[in-house]
Design an enzyme around this catalytic site. Structure first.
Site, PDB file in Angstrom:
ATOM      1  N   GLY A  46       0.832  -1.190   0.000  1.00  0.00           N
ATOM      2  CA  GLY A  46       0.000   0.000   0.000  1.00  0.00           C
ATOM      3  C   GLY A  46       0.870   1.245   0.000  1.00  0.00           C
ATOM      4  O   GLY A  46       2.000   1.227   0.501  1.00  0.00           O
ATOM      5  N   GLN A  51       3.040  10.010   1.151  1.00  0.00           N
ATOM      6  CA  GLN A  51       4.312   9.309   1.317  1.00  0.00           C
ATOM      7  C   GLN A  51       5.300   9.659   0.206  1.00  0.00           C
ATOM      8  O   GLN A  51       6.499   9.418   0.357  1.00  0.00           O
ATOM      9  CB  GLN A  51       4.099   7.797   1.362  1.00  0.00           C
ATOM     10  N   CYS A  94       5.616  -0.182   7.470  1.00  0.00           N
ATOM     11  CA  CYS A  94       5.281   0.966   6.620  1.00  0.00           C
ATOM     12  C   CYS A  94       6.498   1.328   5.794  1.00  0.00           C
ATOM     13  O   CYS A  94       7.621   1.326   6.305  1.00  0.00           O
ATOM     14  CB  CYS A  94       4.869   2.141   7.508  1.00  0.00           C
ATOM     15  N   LEU A  95       6.283   1.644   4.524  1.00  0.00           N
ATOM     16  CA  LEU A  95       7.384   2.041   3.660  1.00  0.00           C
ATOM     17  C   LEU A  95       8.060   3.323   4.152  1.00  0.00           C
ATOM     18  O   LEU A  95       9.222   3.556   3.858  1.00  0.00           O
ATOM     19  CB  LEU A  95       6.895   2.212   2.218  1.00  0.00           C
ATOM     20  N   HIS A 136      -4.764   1.564   7.448  1.00  0.00           N
ATOM     21  CA  HIS A 136      -3.397   2.101   7.520  1.00  0.00           C
ATOM     22  C   HIS A 136      -3.205   3.220   6.495  1.00  0.00           C
ATOM     23  O   HIS A 136      -2.680   4.295   6.823  1.00  0.00           O
ATOM     24  CB  HIS A 136      -2.411   0.948   7.264  1.00  0.00           C
ATOM     25  N   GLU A 137      -3.642   2.981   5.258  1.00  0.00           N
ATOM     26  CA  GLU A 137      -3.438   3.974   4.199  1.00  0.00           C
ATOM     27  C   GLU A 137      -4.334   5.196   4.383  1.00  0.00           C
ATOM     28  O   GLU A 137      -3.903   6.329   4.136  1.00  0.00           O
ATOM     29  CB  GLU A 137      -3.639   3.351   2.814  1.00  0.00           C
ATOM     30  N   HIS A 140      -2.772   7.532   6.730  1.00  0.00           N
ATOM     31  CA  HIS A 140      -1.757   8.390   6.099  1.00  0.00           C
ATOM     32  C   HIS A 140      -2.381   9.661   5.534  1.00  0.00           C
ATOM     33  O   HIS A 140      -1.788  10.735   5.623  1.00  0.00           O
ATOM     34  CB  HIS A 140      -1.061   7.653   4.949  1.00  0.00           C
TER      35      HIS A 140
END
Length: 171
Positions: A46, A51, A94-95, A136-137, A140
């Site tokens: 994701g 991000q 997480c990235l 989660h996304e 963000h």
């Protein structure tokens, strides 16, 4: 298609809330394609627009099982309509928080509304990894990281580990 640099904590961009997309144009379509390329390259399941430093309510995901054909999802202006009372604790990463994972408790199921890439309003209900990834996304898009769901002690430990990781990478 382009691969973008992923912002890492403690970049203030990751704490910024995003604006709704008012028009789905070529720029938004290109953004979603670039986000998918960036997500797959990382690799991740994701990615939210902030991000990569774009403050629009755009998310891409692909929660297909390993070995399965890719199943990319493009979500514009996603909003949570309902969450279950049942909770589930899963290990999240997480990235933007490289190589760090922690247990996060979230609703087990979620239903969202969003616009697809054609501007059609859709609803989606999910559980398991899909539910976790969606929540989660969307977090963000509101300037919330998975680390914000942790105790101060755990969050600070992760911040120190990421700082050390960055130094090691820069050397």
């Amino acid at each position: 298609m382009a691969i973008h640099e992923i912002r890492l904590i403690p970049d203030p961009a990751l704490k910024q809330a995003c604006q709704p997309v008012s028009e789905i144009d070529d720029g938004i379509l290109r953004l979603m394609d670039d986000m998918l390329d960036t997500m797959y390259d990382a690799p991740g399941i994701g990615l939210a627009a902030p991000q990569i430093g774009v403050f629009k309510r755009v998310v891409v995901m692909d929660v297909a099982e390993k070995g399965a054909d890719p199943a990319p999802m493009r979500l514009i202006n996603p909003e949570i309509l309902w969450t279950s009372e049942d909770l589930v604790t899963t290990q999240e990463g997480c990235l933007s928080v490289p190589e760090q994972y922690a247990d996060v408790t979230r609703p087990a199921q979620v239903r969202i509304a969003y616009l697809d890439e054609t501007g059609t309003r859709r609803e989606l209900e999910g559980d398991g990894i899909l539910s976790v990834c969606i929540q989660h996304e969307i977090d963000h898009l509101d300037g919330v990281l998975f680390t914000d769901h942790l105790s101060t002690l755990k969050r600070n430990m992760i911040m120190r580990k990421v700082a050390k990781w960055k130094k090691g990478r820069a050397a």
